[in-house]
Design a protein around this motif. Structure first.
Motif, PDB file in Angstrom:
ATOM      1  N   LEU A 189       0.652  -1.138   0.090  1.00  0.00           N
ATOM      2  CA  LEU A 189      -0.238   0.271   0.479  1.00  0.00           C
ATOM      3  C   LEU A 189       1.160   1.155   0.105  1.00  0.00           C
ATOM      4  CD1 LEU A 189      -2.785   0.987  -0.175  1.00  0.00           C
ATOM      5  CD2 LEU A 189      -2.611   0.577   2.655  1.00  0.00           C
ATOM      6  N   LEU A 190       2.103   1.080   0.507  1.00  0.00           N
ATOM      7  CA  LEU A 190       2.770   2.533   0.815  1.00  0.00           C
ATOM      8  C   LEU A 190       3.429   2.448  -0.659  1.00  0.00           C
ATOM      9  CD1 LEU A 190       4.338   5.138   2.001  1.00  0.00           C
ATOM     10  CD2 LEU A 190       6.028   3.327   3.172  1.00  0.00           C
ATOM     11  N   ALA A 191       3.885   1.862  -0.795  1.00  0.00           N
ATOM     12  CA  ALA A 191       4.529   1.620  -2.093  1.00  0.00           C
ATOM     13  C   ALA A 191       2.966   2.514  -3.720  1.00  0.00           C
ATOM     14  CB  ALA A 191       5.515   0.456  -2.861  1.00  0.00           C
ATOM     15  N   GLU A 192       2.196   1.973  -3.638  1.00  0.00           N
ATOM     16  CA  GLU A 192       1.619   2.124  -4.108  1.00  0.00           C
ATOM     17  C   GLU A 192       0.663   3.655  -4.511  1.00  0.00           C
ATOM     18  OE1 GLU A 192      -1.741  -0.643  -3.650  1.00  0.00           O
ATOM     19  OE2 GLU A 192      -0.697  -2.054  -4.567  1.00  0.00           O
ATOM     20  N   ALA A 193       0.730   3.979  -3.052  1.00  0.00           N
ATOM     21  CA  ALA A 193       0.955   5.545  -2.608  1.00  0.00           C
ATOM     22  C   ALA A 193       1.648   6.711  -3.401  1.00  0.00           C
ATOM     23  CB  ALA A 193       0.390   5.842  -0.970  1.00  0.00           C
ATOM     24  N   VAL A 194       3.164   6.199  -3.117  1.00  0.00           N
ATOM     25  CA  VAL A 194       4.264   6.658  -2.910  1.00  0.00           C
ATOM     26  C   VAL A 194       4.667   7.249  -4.475  1.00  0.00           C
ATOM     27  CG1 VAL A 194       6.735   7.304  -3.144  1.00  0.00           C
ATOM     28  CG2 VAL A 194       5.238   6.091  -0.690  1.00  0.00           C
ATOM     29  N   THR A 195       4.152   6.018  -5.739  1.00  0.00           N
ATOM     30  CA  THR A 195       4.463   5.815  -6.534  1.00  0.00           C
ATOM     31  C   THR A 195       3.034   6.536  -7.473  1.00  0.00           C
ATOM     32  OG1 THR A 195       4.883   3.183  -7.060  1.00  0.00           O
ATOM     33  CG2 THR A 195       4.103   4.676  -9.489  1.00  0.00           C
ATOM     34  N   ASP A 196       1.714   6.577  -7.167  1.00  0.00           N
ATOM     35  CA  ASP A 196       1.074   7.728  -7.043  1.00  0.00           C
ATOM     36  C   ASP A 196       1.508   8.862  -7.463  1.00  0.00           C
ATOM     37  OD1 ASP A 196      -0.848   5.208  -8.376  1.00  0.00           O
ATOM     38  OD2 ASP A 196      -1.856   5.670  -6.038  1.00  0.00           O
ATOM     39  N   GLY A 197       1.543   9.387  -6.286  1.00  0.00           N
ATOM     40  CA  GLY A 197       2.355  10.125  -6.127  1.00  0.00           C
ATOM     41  C   GLY A 197       3.332  11.121  -6.602  1.00  0.00           C
ATOM     42  N   VAL A 198       4.497   9.920  -6.525  1.00  0.00           N
ATOM     43  CA  VAL A 198       5.856  11.294  -7.665  1.00  0.00           C
ATOM     44  C   VAL A 198       5.463  10.627  -9.370  1.00  0.00           C
ATOM     45  CG1 VAL A 198       7.867   9.956  -8.806  1.00  0.00           C
ATOM     46  CG2 VAL A 198       7.184   9.745  -6.335  1.00  0.00           C
ATOM     47  N   THR A 199       3.914   9.384  -9.500  1.00  0.00           N
ATOM     48  CA  THR A 199       3.612  10.313 -10.661  1.00  0.00           C
ATOM     49  C   THR A 199       2.397  11.624 -11.433  1.00  0.00           C
ATOM     50  OG1 THR A 199       3.576   7.913 -11.307  1.00  0.00           O
ATOM     51  CG2 THR A 199       2.002   9.021 -13.046  1.00  0.00           C
ATOM     52  N   ALA A 200       2.228  11.750 -10.326  1.00  0.00           N
ATOM     53  CA  ALA A 200       1.305  13.063 -10.265  1.00  0.00           C
ATOM     54  C   ALA A 200       2.896  14.172 -10.277  1.00  0.00           C
ATOM     55  CB  ALA A 200       0.466  13.667  -8.960  1.00  0.00           C
ATOM     56  N   LEU A 201       3.588  14.097  -9.409  1.00  0.00           N
ATOM     57  CA  LEU A 201       4.256  15.127  -9.359  1.00  0.00           C
ATOM     58  C   LEU A 201       5.326  15.276 -10.495  1.00  0.00           C
ATOM     59  CD1 LEU A 201       6.241  17.354  -8.280  1.00  0.00           C
ATOM     60  CD2 LEU A 201       7.808  15.480  -7.760  1.00  0.00           C
ATOM     61  N   LEU A 202       5.222  14.098 -11.651  1.00  0.00           N
ATOM     62  CA  LEU A 202       6.345  14.177 -12.506  1.00  0.00           C
ATOM     63  C   LEU A 202       5.243  14.399 -14.066  1.00  0.00           C
ATOM     64  CD1 LEU A 202       8.655  10.728 -12.495  1.00  0.00           C
ATOM     65  CD2 LEU A 202       9.351  13.157 -12.247  1.00  0.00           C
ATOM     66  N   ILE A 203       3.928  14.445 -13.934  1.00  0.00           N
ATOM     67  CA  ILE A 203       3.488  14.986 -14.861  1.00  0.00           C
ATOM     68  C   ILE A 203       3.467  15.822 -15.085  1.00  0.00           C
ATOM     69  CG2 ILE A 203       0.779  15.021 -15.935  1.00  0.00           C
ATOM     70  CD1 ILE A 203       0.614  11.991 -15.248  1.00  0.00           C
ATOM     71  N   MET A 204       2.861  16.721 -13.218  1.00  0.00           N
ATOM     72  CA  MET A 204       2.526  18.509 -13.399  1.00  0.00           C
ATOM     73  C   MET A 204       3.788  18.718 -13.838  1.00  0.00           C
ATOM     74  SD  MET A 204       0.489  18.851  -9.628  1.00  0.00           S
ATOM     75  CE  MET A 204       1.036  17.945  -9.027  1.00  0.00           C
ATOM     76  N   LEU A 205       5.138  18.164 -13.730  1.00  0.00           N
ATOM     77  CA  LEU A 205       5.892  18.930 -13.914  1.00  0.00           C
ATOM     78  C   LEU A 205       6.723  19.228 -15.107  1.00  0.00           C
ATOM     79  CD1 LEU A 205       8.763  17.301 -11.513  1.00  0.00           C
ATOM     80  CD2 LEU A 205       8.167  20.058 -11.148  1.00  0.00           C
TER      81      LEU A 205
END
Length: 437
Positions: A391-407
């Motif tokens: 669960l932690l890895a999935e949450a972090v992956t979603d957050g990093v993906t969102a950050l990379l898309i916004m960047l």
């Protein structure tokens, strides 16, 4: 320096009675700053008005206030006034920028310009009916883009977003807080989404709950903040990003609270649903039209962002579905194209870049990843030691993906603007009459 000379300088710099010229520039600055124009364009517009008036006008913007310094051959004076860049109204910005051009060309005098600016400040937003209908259409279009294929689900998405828009307009009449509206609208979307889950009318993507919340994301403030940071206006840029971040936090909180009230959650890794390119592109056009309405874009100008947004989505779909690119690369290339086109068109139409650009790429915003990240972290706190290992890895992956898309989106939109804008400024140094000849 003698005490007498210091006193004389302080006397020259003390606030003076506001002259008609200063009042005119202050009103123009406030209208541009509060309605979504980029900081640089706002500063340049005020300087241009000062030049027309035979003055050297310098605008110093900060979150919450503007300071106008005016210099002539004999003295300097300044005026500070409250102004928060919390709104977006492209109709007002376009009208003010056109007035600045007309004033510089000598087509109107100070008195006429002052009364015209006051009239522009009273421009009404889109009617509640139009606002609600376009919110419903925009959310349903995002549902199509993300894979909602059933009419009952699309109808629920539209109903939820439309009802949320009416709620937001009602709250605006009784509360001045910009955070109450997105919070309450997101709670409503979460409750309706939970009911849809109970009635088996929502897929694993929970689009009935998510899509009405995506139309609440404050994209222009994020983009204006990124532009300010790129221009090294650190304080103002950070304030804009923080303001947008607070709104996003309210959206996430409201969505999860509404779902929890109905006993539903967001799944950590829902399956992706491919969408045919025709549906994807047409839905993107509808979503762009909806956001143009949110930002009070005049009807006659809506075709420009709609066409740009449809082109961007066609490029993104081609890269991801046919070339095998990831979502970050697709967003980057699409936004590079949008950045070039919007920089040119926004300058010509005198529209605020951030609102125009965001409306064109709204469907690329990674709202789903942000909401899933928030849901994952809440689940970690709720479940504690009982949380699944991944669960932690999935949450972090979603957050990093969102950050990379916004960047990727910020980079793609801002870099073309910063490269092209100096050339546009050289051409705009000509009088408006010569430029339009």
């Amino acid at each position: 320096m003698s005490k007498q000379m210091a006193c004389e300088q302080m006397e020259q710099m003390k606030p003076a009675a506001v002259s008609p010229a200063d009042k005119l520039m202050s009103l123009a600055a406030r209208l541009l700053f509060e309605n979504g124009q980029t900081t640089r364009r706002t500063v340049e517009a005020v300087a241009q008005m000062g030049e027309t008036l035979g003055l050297r006008a310098t605008l110093i913007p900060r979150w919450g206030d503007l300071t106008l310094r005016t210099d002539d051959d004999t003295s300097s004076r300044y005026e500070s006034f409250a102004a928060e860049p919390a709104g977006v109204d492209m109709h007002r910005v376009a009208a003010v920028m056109q007035l600045v051009d007309d004033f510089h060309a000598g087509g109107i005098d100070i008195g006429t310009a002052q009364s015209d600016l006051e009239a522009i400040g009273r421009y009404p937003p889109a009617s509640t009916l139009r606002f609600a209908l376009m919110a419903a259409a925009g959310a349903a279009a995002l549902g199509v883009i993300f894979g909602a294929a059933h009419l009952p689900s699309l109808a629920l998405i539209a109903f939820s977003a439309g009802l949320g828009a009416v709620l937001r307009r009602g709250l605006a009449m009784i509360s001045q807080s910009p955070l109450v509206q997105p919070l309450c609208a997101a709670i409503l979307a979460g409750i309706i989404g939970a009911i849809a889950v109970r009635l088996d009318q929502s897929s694993l993507l929970r689009l009935v709950a998510v899509c009405p919340c995506m139309v609440l994301v404050p994209g222009p403030h994020l983009l204006n903040g990124a532009i300010d940071l790129a221009r090294l206006r650190i304080g103002l840029g950070a304030a804009r990003i923080a303001y947008a971040g607070l709104i996003i936090l309210m959206i996430c909180t409201g969505l999860l609270a509404g779902l929890a009230l109905g006993g539903a959650t967001l799944p950590p890794e829902p399956p992706s649903i491919p969408v045919p390119v025709v549906y994807d592109v047409l839905a993107a056009g509808v979503a762009v039209a909806a956001y143009g309405t949110f930002f009070s874009m005049p009807w006659r100008m809506l075709p420009f962002p709609i066409l740009v947004g449809m082109l961007a989505h066609a490029v993104r779909w081609t890269l991801i579905s046919m070339a095998g690119a990831n979502v970050e690369a697709g967003a980057l290339v699409a936004c590079l194209i949008v950045g070039i086109l919007v920089t040119l068109i926004a300058d010509r139409l005198r529209l605020p870049f951030a609102a125009f650009a965001f409306a064109s790429v709204v469907s690329l915003i990674p709202g789903v990843y942000l909401f899933r990240m928030a849901s994952g972290f809440v689940s970690l706190i709720t479940l504690g030691a009982k949380a699944p290992p991944g669960l932690l890895a999935e949450a972090v992956t979603d957050g990093v993906t969102a950050l990379l898309i916004m960047l990727a989106m910020a980079f793609g939109l801002i870099v073309p603007k910063m490269i092209i804008e100096p050339f546009l400024r050289e051409s705009s140094s000509l009088s408006p009459c010569k430029r339009n000849a």
